[in-house]
Structures are given as C-alpha cells and as structure tokens.
Design a protein around this motif. Structure first.
Motif, PDB file in Angstrom:
ATOM      1  N   HIS A   1       0.966  -1.219  -0.063  1.00  0.00           N
ATOM      2  CA  HIS A   1      -0.047   0.076   0.084  1.00  0.00           C
ATOM      3  C   HIS A   1       0.728   1.250  -0.072  1.00  0.00           C
ATOM      4  O   HIS A   1       1.405   1.589   1.115  1.00  0.00           O
ATOM      5  N   ARG A   2       0.954   2.054  -1.107  1.00  0.00           N
ATOM      6  CA  ARG A   2       1.712   3.237  -1.073  1.00  0.00           C
ATOM      7  C   ARG A   2       0.694   4.309  -1.007  1.00  0.00           C
ATOM      8  O   ARG A   2      -0.808   4.264  -1.325  1.00  0.00           O
ATOM      9  N   PRO A   3       0.839   5.438  -0.153  1.00  0.00           N
ATOM     10  CA  PRO A   3       0.049   6.344   0.257  1.00  0.00           C
ATOM     11  C   PRO A   3      -0.627   6.972  -0.926  1.00  0.00           C
ATOM     12  O   PRO A   3       0.114   7.479  -1.768  1.00  0.00           O
ATOM     13  N   GLY A   4      -1.885   7.119  -1.122  1.00  0.00           N
ATOM     14  CA  GLY A   4      -2.580   7.851  -2.214  1.00  0.00           C
ATOM     15  C   GLY A   4      -2.790   6.840  -3.512  1.00  0.00           C
ATOM     16  O   GLY A   4      -3.262   7.274  -4.538  1.00  0.00           O
ATOM     17  N   GLN A   5      -2.326   5.318  -3.349  1.00  0.00           N
ATOM     18  CA  GLN A   5      -2.283   4.813  -4.309  1.00  0.00           C
ATOM     19  C   GLN A   5      -2.979   3.150  -4.089  1.00  0.00           C
ATOM     20  O   GLN A   5      -3.290   3.161  -2.730  1.00  0.00           O
ATOM     21  N   GLU A   6      -3.466   2.635  -4.812  1.00  0.00           N
ATOM     22  CA  GLU A   6      -4.372   1.347  -4.552  1.00  0.00           C
ATOM     23  C   GLU A   6      -3.390   0.362  -4.319  1.00  0.00           C
ATOM     24  O   GLU A   6      -1.978   0.479  -4.922  1.00  0.00           O
ATOM     25  N   PRO A   7      -3.680  -0.795  -3.568  1.00  0.00           N
ATOM     26  CA  PRO A   7      -2.841  -1.615  -3.065  1.00  0.00           C
ATOM     27  C   PRO A   7      -2.321  -2.598  -4.546  1.00  0.00           C
ATOM     28  O   PRO A   7      -3.026  -2.818  -5.286  1.00  0.00           O
ATOM     29  N   ALA A   8      -1.100  -2.850  -4.574  1.00  0.00           N
ATOM     30  CA  ALA A   8      -0.567  -3.500  -5.633  1.00  0.00           C
ATOM     31  C   ALA A   8       0.029  -4.977  -5.242  1.00  0.00           C
ATOM     32  O   ALA A   8       0.572  -5.030  -4.353  1.00  0.00           O
ATOM     33  N   LEU A   9      -0.179  -5.614  -6.030  1.00  0.00           N
ATOM     34  CA  LEU A   9       0.501  -7.183  -5.685  1.00  0.00           C
ATOM     35  C   LEU A   9       1.838  -7.029  -6.129  1.00  0.00           C
ATOM     36  O   LEU A   9       2.146  -6.807  -7.345  1.00  0.00           O
ATOM     37  N   ARG A  10       2.678  -7.753  -5.640  1.00  0.00           N
ATOM     38  CA  ARG A  10       3.938  -7.848  -5.734  1.00  0.00           C
ATOM     39  C   ARG A  10       4.605  -9.148  -5.539  1.00  0.00           C
ATOM     40  O   ARG A  10       4.280  -9.905  -4.560  1.00  0.00           O
ATOM     41  N   HIS A  11       5.636  -9.761  -6.270  1.00  0.00           N
ATOM     42  CA  HIS A  11       6.291 -10.978  -5.975  1.00  0.00           C
ATOM     43  C   HIS A  11       7.840 -10.745  -5.529  1.00  0.00           C
ATOM     44  O   HIS A  11       8.255  -9.699  -6.248  1.00  0.00           O
ATOM     45  N   PHE A  12       8.155 -10.998  -4.407  1.00  0.00           N
ATOM     46  CA  PHE A  12       9.084 -10.310  -3.759  1.00  0.00           C
ATOM     47  C   PHE A  12      10.441 -11.407  -3.426  1.00  0.00           C
ATOM     48  O   PHE A  12       9.809 -12.404  -2.637  1.00  0.00           O
ATOM     49  N   GLU A  13      11.603 -11.161  -3.279  1.00  0.00           N
ATOM     50  CA  GLU A  13      12.667 -12.143  -2.942  1.00  0.00           C
ATOM     51  C   GLU A  13      13.276 -11.454  -1.695  1.00  0.00           C
ATOM     52  O   GLU A  13      14.066 -10.449  -1.988  1.00  0.00           O
ATOM     53  N   PRO A  14      13.091 -11.668  -0.160  1.00  0.00           N
ATOM     54  CA  PRO A  14      13.695 -10.833   0.411  1.00  0.00           C
ATOM     55  C   PRO A  14      15.195 -10.965   0.824  1.00  0.00           C
ATOM     56  O   PRO A  14      15.574 -12.368   0.754  1.00  0.00           O
ATOM     57  N   TYR A  15      15.860 -10.086   0.785  1.00  0.00           N
ATOM     58  CA  TYR A  15      17.618 -10.035   1.063  1.00  0.00           C
ATOM     59  C   TYR A  15      17.807  -9.819   2.321  1.00  0.00           C
ATOM     60  O   TYR A  15      19.079 -10.124   2.905  1.00  0.00           O
ATOM     61  N   GLY A  16      17.350  -8.787   3.243  1.00  0.00           N
ATOM     62  CA  GLY A  16      17.622  -8.537   4.393  1.00  0.00           C
ATOM     63  C   GLY A  16      16.768  -7.468   4.948  1.00  0.00           C
ATOM     64  O   GLY A  16      15.646  -6.898   4.174  1.00  0.00           O
ATOM     65  N   ASP A  17      16.627  -6.931   6.198  1.00  0.00           N
ATOM     66  CA  ASP A  17      15.995  -6.103   6.924  1.00  0.00           C
ATOM     67  C   ASP A  17      16.708  -5.301   7.751  1.00  0.00           C
ATOM     68  O   ASP A  17      17.467  -5.351   8.269  1.00  0.00           O
TER      69      ASP A  17
ATOM     70  N   TRP B   1       9.874  -1.187  10.538  1.00  0.00           N
ATOM     71  CA  TRP B   1      10.855  -2.254   9.974  1.00  0.00           C
ATOM     72  C   TRP B   1      10.784  -1.771   8.291  1.00  0.00           C
ATOM     73  O   TRP B   1       9.680  -1.791   7.959  1.00  0.00           O
ATOM     74  N   TYR B   2      11.823  -2.268   7.708  1.00  0.00           N
ATOM     75  CA  TYR B   2      12.025  -2.150   6.488  1.00  0.00           C
ATOM     76  C   TYR B   2      12.372  -3.535   5.593  1.00  0.00           C
ATOM     77  O   TYR B   2      13.627  -3.942   6.392  1.00  0.00           O
ATOM     78  N   VAL B   3      12.166  -3.828   4.779  1.00  0.00           N
ATOM     79  CA  VAL B   3      12.705  -5.142   3.978  1.00  0.00           C
ATOM     80  C   VAL B   3      13.421  -4.805   2.669  1.00  0.00           C
ATOM     81  O   VAL B   3      12.752  -3.979   2.028  1.00  0.00           O
ATOM     82  N   VAL B   4      14.573  -5.262   2.481  1.00  0.00           N
ATOM     83  CA  VAL B   4      15.004  -4.868   1.220  1.00  0.00           C
ATOM     84  C   VAL B   4      15.208  -6.323   0.344  1.00  0.00           C
ATOM     85  O   VAL B   4      15.482  -7.440   0.900  1.00  0.00           O
ATOM     86  N   GLY B   5      14.650  -6.144  -1.046  1.00  0.00           N
ATOM     87  CA  GLY B   5      15.137  -7.523  -1.701  1.00  0.00           C
ATOM     88  C   GLY B   5      14.644  -7.052  -3.068  1.00  0.00           C
ATOM     89  O   GLY B   5      14.710  -5.924  -3.612  1.00  0.00           O
ATOM     90  N   ARG B   6      14.562  -8.065  -3.920  1.00  0.00           N
ATOM     91  CA  ARG B   6      14.375  -8.081  -5.466  1.00  0.00           C
ATOM     92  C   ARG B   6      12.978  -8.174  -5.542  1.00  0.00           C
ATOM     93  O   ARG B   6      12.387  -9.137  -5.378  1.00  0.00           O
ATOM     94  N   ASP B   7      12.227  -7.031  -6.230  1.00  0.00           N
ATOM     95  CA  ASP B   7      10.946  -7.014  -6.807  1.00  0.00           C
ATOM     96  C   ASP B   7      11.043  -7.992  -8.244  1.00  0.00           C
ATOM     97  O   ASP B   7      11.666  -7.438  -9.259  1.00  0.00           O
ATOM     98  N   ILE B   8      10.413  -9.201  -8.255  1.00  0.00           N
ATOM     99  CA  ILE B   8      10.629 -10.112  -9.233  1.00  0.00           C
ATOM    100  C   ILE B   8       9.994  -9.649 -10.493  1.00  0.00           C
ATOM    101  O   ILE B   8      10.604  -9.763 -11.544  1.00  0.00           O
ATOM    102  N   ASP B   9       8.781  -8.807 -10.131  1.00  0.00           N
ATOM    103  CA  ASP B   9       8.120  -8.308 -11.574  1.00  0.00           C
ATOM    104  C   ASP B   9       8.856  -7.332 -12.115  1.00  0.00           C
ATOM    105  O   ASP B   9       8.836  -7.375 -13.305  1.00  0.00           O
TER     106      ASP B   9
END
Length: 350
Positions: free
Chosen positions: A189-205, A212-220
């Motif tokens: 959920h980004r502020p002011g935007q509709e929720p977006a579906l993502r596929h994600f590979e977590p690398y670290g947080d 908390w923040y998670v860093v990783g690769r957005d597969i799409d």
C-alpha cells in the motif's frame, strides 16, 4: 588453499543467525537433518555428505556452530537416532510474563512519570509498551484503584500497539522466507495509491524509529526495492513447487540501504557536524560510513553529511552528545541553539 564449500560469501555471524532461525522455525515435532541444513542454510551449501572429506569438513563446521549457539543459550536437541536436530523452544525462550493488576498500575505510574521528562528518548516505545501491557491484562480485570492509577492509554496507543504486533509478525514471516530462500507474494500500500500485488525475494531487513523495512528483489520489476513493512497487507510464501530457491547477490549488503536517522525526510542539504575527540573514536559506528570526515589535530573531526530532516539531526546531536554539535548551515546551527536554550529553561521540546 581452497576453502570449504559455503565459506566464500557467508560471514560466520550471518551463518550462525541463519542456522538458529532455521532450527527454531521448524515444527517442534520434527528434527532437521544434515541434508536439510545443507539445502536451506546459507553457508552450508555445497557440501557432499557422500564424500568423506567433505562430510568431515561439514561436521567440524556444524559442531563448532552448535557449540557457539549453545554458549549463547540456545538448547539444541538431537534426535534419538542422532540424525536430526532442533531447538527446544520451551527451554530456550522465556515464557510470557504475566502482570497483576497492581503491577500494571505501578508500571503505568512510573511510565507516565518518565513520559513527562523532557527529551526522554524512548517515549514512543514506552507508550506502546504500556498500552500493550494494559491491553493484555484486560481493563475489566482492574479494580477501581488500579484503573485510576493506570488510566486510559493516550488516544491511538492501543491501535499503534496492535500495528506493532502485526509488523513484528510480518517481519518473522519475511525472515523465515529469507532463511529458506522462498519468494513471497504480498500486497503493498503506497500512500494515495491502490494496493499493488508484488512478488518479492527478501534479502535483508533493518529498523528505523519503530518501523521495519525489508530490502530485496521485486521479481516483477527485476529491481532491488526497499519496502516499509507496515505498508504490507497480505503476505504469504509462494508454493515451493512454483518458485525455485533464489540466490542473494554476493555483493549485497543491507547496510548500503540503511540511512542515518536524519536521512529520512523531505529536506535535502549538506551539513557540517563537529564530533569531539571522544566521539570521533566511535565515528565508524556513529556515521555508518556516510558522508566525508576531516580529522583535526586535536583528535576531533568535522563530518560533512546529507541531512533530510532538521529536527532529526538535532535530536541525533542531543542523543549522542555532549560533543556532537552542528556547525552549518546557519539555520541548523540556530535551531540547535534554540533547543538548548529551551532545555536550559526546562521547557518541553517543540
């Protein structure tokens, strides 16, 4: 000399953390085998247990890691046949702490006193903690005297406490996915935007001011992204059969994506901060390697660094001082001077 498999890219501390997480997130009725560890724990990959030399090397490493984890207080059990392992959660982790109504009242009274101290650095954490304690006990279990001492939590604190619990649960899910190298599907959920579906590979947080923040690769998008965990809605690992294990780039370092507390915000300017000789000794830790430093003859240093929030950099100086003083630009120096004047008069922070 050629190194053992798994040693080339995984630091020992990271390998220990990954092993502890893998042993602790398993079903408590199931033991993890050596082959499971080789398949799923970074730092052990590449060993061939059918090769006598590699089996011996694996065993030396694993036994050393088990000893280190046990020294840290983790209770690791071995299966009756000696082929598997898991962490005994009941003997490793603390039981939930129960408070009586009177104890909650006392905690609340002390906590409210601390919240009235100007500049108390953990005010937000304390408010959330007190709200959670009261919420877990249950308002209906407090007698009249205790209710008077506890009082209602400030507006919104219970909601923030629930959000903190939700955030912690999502961090655990993301870390389990990271440990097993399993991609996840999530809504963001980004502020002011509709929720977006993502596929994600977590690398670290990493965390910053209770977020908390998670860093990783957005597969799409095939790009590295930093996601704020509190903006994640639905979250679930992808089925293993439809998603092979992913690899983390050997040059990835989560610290490259962490910013200093005052580097979050809408401002953007260069500042010069003075660090006294005592603080300069800890410059590598305090500065996270950001910006540039000029060491002076007396052992102090001048630190040039990007600032994105004036209030936050002033707070940073106060919390790390005495000995951390903004020198420029002039508006930052004046804001810091005004804060010190208010504190000298006993006035609360603006």
């Amino acid at each position: 000399m050629k190194q053992d498999p798994g040693h080339e890219t995984i630091p020992a501390q990271e390998r220990l953390v990954d092993l502890a997480l893998y042993l602790s997130v398993r079903d408590t009725n199931r033991y993890v085998t050596r082959q499971d560890i080789i398949a799923h724990v970074p730092g052990y990959d590449g060993y061939n247990l059918n090769d006598a030399k590699q089996f011996a090397a694996f065993r030396r490493l694993f036994e050393s890691d088990k000893d280190n984890l046990r020294r840290l207080g983790l209770v690791i059990e071995t299966s009756p046949d000696g082929s598997g392992y898991h962490i005994d959660a009941a003997r490793t982790f603390m039981e939930p702490v129960e408070f009586s109504a009177g104890e909650v009242a006392q905690l609340r009274t002390v906590g409210q006193a601390l919240l009235r101290v100007p500049g108390f650095p953990f005010a937000r954490d304390l408010r959330i903690g007190l709200a959670k304690i009261v919420g877990q006990l249950g308002w209906d279990r407090l007698d009249d005297a205790s209710r008077g001492a506890v009082q209602d939590a400030p507006k919104g604190e219970h909601r923030r406490a629930a959000a903190a619990d939700d955030q912690a649960a999502k961090v655990r899910t993301l870390r389990e996915a990271l440990t097993s190298r399993t991609p996840v599907e999530l809504t963001y959920h980004r502020p002011g935007q509709e929720p977006a579906l993502r596929h994600f590979e977590p690398y670290g947080d990493f965390s910053y001011q209770n977020a908390w923040y998670v860093v990783g690769r957005d597969i799409d998008k095939d790009a590295i992204r930093v996601l704020r965990v509190s903006r994640i809605g639905d979250l679930a690992p992808l089925p293993r059969r439809s998603s092979p294990l992913y690899e983390i780039p050997s040059d990835f370092d989560v610290n490259d994506y962490c910013a200093l507390p005052f580097q979050y915000g809408s401002e953007n300017y260069q500042a010069h901060l003075y660090l006294s000789p005592d603080l300069a000794l800890f410059a590598p830790t305090l500065t996270l390697g950001r910006g540039s430093q000029q060491l002076r003859d007396d052992g102090s240093l001048i630190w040039e660094v990007t600032v994105n929030s004036t209030p936050a950099v002033i707070t940073w100086c106060v919390e790390n001082g005495p000995g951390a003083v903004p020198l420029s630009p002039a508006p930052l120096r004046e804001a810091y001077r005004q804060l010190l004047k208010r504190e000298a008069k006993g006035e609360p922070h603006a």
